[in-house]
Motif scaffolding. Structure first.
Motif, PDB file in Angstrom:
ATOM      1  N   ALA A 178      -0.793  -3.626  -7.195  1.00 29.15           N
ATOM      2  CA  ALA A 178      -0.341  -3.671  -5.749  1.00 29.15           C
ATOM      3  C   ALA A 178      -1.595  -3.441  -4.823  1.00 29.15           C
ATOM      4  O   ALA A 178      -1.740  -3.828  -3.580  1.00 29.15           O
ATOM      5  CB  ALA A 178       0.714  -2.883  -5.290  1.00 29.15           C
ATOM      6  N   LEU A 179      -2.339  -2.566  -4.948  1.00 28.36           N
ATOM      7  CA  LEU A 179      -3.603  -2.204  -4.016  1.00 28.36           C
ATOM      8  C   LEU A 179      -4.488  -3.369  -4.152  1.00 28.36           C
ATOM      9  O   LEU A 179      -4.889  -3.513  -2.799  1.00 28.36           O
ATOM     10  CB  LEU A 179      -4.091  -0.591  -4.568  1.00 28.36           C
ATOM     11  N   PRO A 180      -4.846  -3.744  -5.098  1.00 29.21           N
ATOM     12  CA  PRO A 180      -5.890  -4.947  -5.063  1.00 29.21           C
ATOM     13  C   PRO A 180      -5.249  -5.970  -4.173  1.00 29.21           C
ATOM     14  O   PRO A 180      -5.994  -6.808  -3.509  1.00 29.21           O
ATOM     15  CB  PRO A 180      -6.314  -5.137  -6.447  1.00 29.21           C
ATOM     16  N   LEU A 181      -3.964  -6.227  -4.378  1.00 29.06           N
ATOM     17  CA  LEU A 181      -3.218  -7.271  -3.785  1.00 29.06           C
ATOM     18  C   LEU A 181      -3.134  -7.074  -2.323  1.00 29.06           C
ATOM     19  O   LEU A 181      -3.440  -8.059  -1.467  1.00 29.06           O
ATOM     20  CB  LEU A 181      -1.810  -7.543  -4.444  1.00 29.06           C
ATOM     21  N   ALA A 182      -2.794  -5.939  -1.890  1.00 31.31           N
ATOM     22  CA  ALA A 182      -2.890  -5.550  -0.565  1.00 31.31           C
ATOM     23  C   ALA A 182      -4.339  -5.663   0.326  1.00 31.31           C
ATOM     24  O   ALA A 182      -4.290  -6.256   1.272  1.00 31.31           O
ATOM     25  CB  ALA A 182      -2.284  -3.822  -0.231  1.00 31.31           C
ATOM     26  N   PHE A 183      -5.222  -5.281  -0.511  1.00 28.72           N
ATOM     27  CA  PHE A 183      -6.351  -5.439  -0.050  1.00 28.72           C
ATOM     28  C   PHE A 183      -7.046  -6.971   0.308  1.00 28.72           C
ATOM     29  O   PHE A 183      -7.295  -7.349   1.386  1.00 28.72           O
ATOM     30  CB  PHE A 183      -7.779  -4.775  -0.967  1.00 28.72           C
ATOM     31  N   LEU A 184      -6.583  -7.766  -0.737  1.00 24.90           N
ATOM     32  CA  LEU A 184      -6.752  -9.272  -0.610  1.00 24.90           C
ATOM     33  C   LEU A 184      -6.076  -9.832   0.603  1.00 24.90           C
ATOM     34  O   LEU A 184      -6.648 -10.695   1.338  1.00 24.90           O
ATOM     35  CB  LEU A 184      -6.287  -9.759  -1.780  1.00 24.90           C
ATOM     36  N   MET A 185      -4.974  -9.235   0.754  1.00 21.25           N
ATOM     37  CA  MET A 185      -3.684  -9.769   1.917  1.00 21.25           C
ATOM     38  C   MET A 185      -4.734  -9.242   3.377  1.00 21.25           C
ATOM     39  O   MET A 185      -4.366  -9.963   4.118  1.00 21.25           O
ATOM     40  CB  MET A 185      -2.370  -9.279   1.506  1.00 21.25           C
ATOM     41  N   ALA A 187       0.733  -1.090  -0.086  1.00 23.70           N
ATOM     42  CA  ALA A 187      -0.009   0.026   0.077  1.00 23.70           C
ATOM     43  C   ALA A 187       0.870   1.155   0.123  1.00 23.70           C
ATOM     44  O   ALA A 187       0.505   2.103  -0.722  1.00 23.70           O
ATOM     45  CB  ALA A 187      -1.000   0.010   1.198  1.00 23.70           C
ATOM     46  N   VAL A 188       1.691   1.288   1.031  1.00 28.24           N
ATOM     47  CA  VAL A 188       2.849   2.448   0.964  1.00 28.24           C
ATOM     48  C   VAL A 188       3.316   2.596  -0.477  1.00 28.24           C
ATOM     49  O   VAL A 188       3.617   3.857  -0.908  1.00 28.24           O
ATOM     50  CB  VAL A 188       3.948   2.439   2.037  1.00 28.24           C
ATOM     51  N   VAL A 189       4.130   1.623  -1.192  1.00 31.18           N
ATOM     52  CA  VAL A 189       4.799   1.754  -2.453  1.00 31.18           C
ATOM     53  C   VAL A 189       3.664   2.263  -3.330  1.00 31.18           C
ATOM     54  O   VAL A 189       4.046   3.049  -4.426  1.00 31.18           O
ATOM     55  CB  VAL A 189       5.317   0.312  -2.996  1.00 31.18           C
ATOM     56  N   SER A 190       2.335   1.744  -3.295  1.00 39.12           N
ATOM     57  CA  SER A 190       1.382   2.280  -4.367  1.00 39.12           C
ATOM     58  C   SER A 190       1.028   3.834  -4.227  1.00 39.12           C
ATOM     59  O   SER A 190       0.801   4.513  -5.339  1.00 39.12           O
ATOM     60  CB  SER A 190       0.229   1.393  -4.113  1.00 39.12           C
ATOM     61  N   ILE A 191       0.874   4.108  -2.924  1.00 35.86           N
ATOM     62  CA  ILE A 191       0.829   5.548  -2.681  1.00 35.86           C
ATOM     63  C   ILE A 191       1.718   6.363  -3.222  1.00 35.86           C
ATOM     64  O   ILE A 191       1.614   7.401  -3.715  1.00 35.86           O
ATOM     65  CB  ILE A 191       0.337   5.790  -1.320  1.00 35.86           C
ATOM     66  N   GLY A 192       3.017   5.784  -3.032  1.00 35.00           N
ATOM     67  CA  GLY A 192       4.146   6.534  -3.421  1.00 35.00           C
ATOM     68  C   GLY A 192       4.196   6.784  -5.029  1.00 35.00           C
ATOM     69  O   GLY A 192       4.722   7.639  -5.443  1.00 35.00           O
TER      70      GLY A 192
END
Length: 89
Positions: free
Chosen positions: A63-70, A27-32
């Motif tokens: 990355a954001l959908p993957l972070a959400f699924l995790m 999530a942090v990398v995606s926001i970056g």
């Protein structure tokens, strides 16, 4: 060393920590990446098809959908473990 939390709650497993930190990192990398694109446009970067820019543009889409699924998997695992602990089995 015990992995039980104070108050006699269910133990925190290594897999829980890994999922939590990986989802936070994604999530942090995606926001970056979002911020990099937002800053690059007014800075005059016009060619987003060369260099690292295609990766920066696509990474949040993955990355954001993957972070959400995790995070969702972490919550389900925690609820199941707590239900088993409350049942006594």
């Amino acid at each position: 060393m015990s992995n039980r939390t104070p108050g006699g709650d269910v133990p925190v497993r290594r897999l829980d920590r890994i999922l939590a930190y990986m989802s936070l990192g994604l999530a942090v990398v995606s926001i970056g990446c979002f911020l990099a694109i937002i800053i690059a446009r007014p800075a005059g970067v016009t060619d987003f098809t060369a260099g690292i820019w295609p990766i920066v543009a696509v990474l949040p889409l993955i990355a954001l959908p993957l972070a959400f699924l995790m995070i969702l998997a972490l919550l389900i695992m925690t609820f199941v473990r707590r239900a088993r602990a409350n049942r006594g089995g």
